[in-house]
Design an enzyme around this catalytic site. Sequence first.
Site, PDB file in Angstrom:
ATOM      1  N   HIS A  37       9.626  -1.874 -11.053  1.00 36.32           N
ATOM      2  CA  HIS A  37      11.068  -1.985 -10.804  1.00 36.32           C
ATOM      3  C   HIS A  37      11.620  -3.234 -11.495  1.00 36.32           C
ATOM      4  O   HIS A  37      12.715  -3.221 -12.044  1.00 36.32           O
ATOM      5  CB  HIS A  37      11.348  -2.110  -9.302  1.00 36.32           C
ATOM      6  CG  HIS A  37      10.961  -0.903  -8.502  1.00 36.32           C
ATOM      7  ND1 HIS A  37       9.937  -0.907  -7.597  1.00 36.32           N
ATOM      8  CD2 HIS A  37      11.488   0.354  -8.478  1.00 36.32           C
ATOM      9  CE1 HIS A  37       9.850   0.287  -7.028  1.00 36.32           C
ATOM     10  NE2 HIS A  37      10.768   1.068  -7.545  1.00 36.32           N
ATOM     11  N   SER A 186       5.161   2.290  -5.429  1.00 34.23           N
ATOM     12  CA  SER A 186       5.282   1.861  -4.039  1.00 34.23           C
ATOM     13  C   SER A 186       4.250   2.592  -3.178  1.00 34.23           C
ATOM     14  O   SER A 186       3.802   2.078  -2.158  1.00 34.23           O
ATOM     15  CB  SER A 186       6.685   2.169  -3.516  1.00 34.23           C
ATOM     16  OG  SER A 186       7.647   1.643  -4.385  1.00 34.23           O
TER      17      SER A 186
END
Length: 280
Positions: A37, A186
Amino acid sequence: MKIVTKITEVREEIKKWKKEGFSVGFVPTMGYLHEGHKSLMTAARANNDKVVVSIFVNPMQFGPTEDLANYPRDLERDSLLCEDAGVDMIFHPEAEEMYDIGFCSYVDMNGLTKELCGKSRPVHFRGVCTVVNKLFHIVQPDRAYFGEKDAQQLAVIKRMVLDLNMDLEIIGCPIVREADGLAKSSRNTYLTKEEREQAVILSKSVALAKELFTDGERKAAVIIEKMTQLIETMPLAKIDYIQVVDTRTIEPLDMIETEALVALAVQFGKARLIDNITLR
Ligand code: PAF
């Protein structure tokens, strides 16, 4: 850096920025942020006056048996990462803010979503397209940044933007990997120690596809078979799919003419991991 939860607050801020002539870069996320990210934020920071990150675990893109309830969340940690990346605003709405009572308008797609993740996650891309569309309307970015790890998602969003004449640029950013090659995600946090050790097989199989292609192999079936054999050496791996598809239409290919996307999803315990490579 501002953290806002209401759509009206985002709109006010964006309006001010646009009045000043500032360009806006946008990174939509579901939080539990990592270096992948951060690379999107860095790219956004480099090319825009203002950077907005949304953190929203979008219920609409999860199937009934998927990991919505357990999806990892940590706003405090995420805020620090955003701050560090030079983000100007985090938009962190509640589900009720995004989906009002009586919500019934969706963005769906006829092509591009039948194969790969769309096959095993039938409601996923409708949820992604709908929320991304909403977020684009709210943030009104000049550029939006997505990871190439979700190659099908990137292709779907690019198509949606083209089909619906949305006035923004979609930018794909390269996959960020752990030292051993595992793509950052994640969902890696779900992996047990043993699963984590074996999960490296995804990137190894992608590397194998590249090697085969470089050595002249063009038959999709052969590439898939060799990748399958390699992944099956890991007892905890359960293959969801390995496919060779057209990079733009996401239709399966028998032979690779000029370029192809080789994509796979493999389940390790609670974690469904994806990886891919474009061969050209
Ligand atoms: O890639 C993701 O994290 C999500 O699918 C996205 C694009 C933020 C939409 O919820």
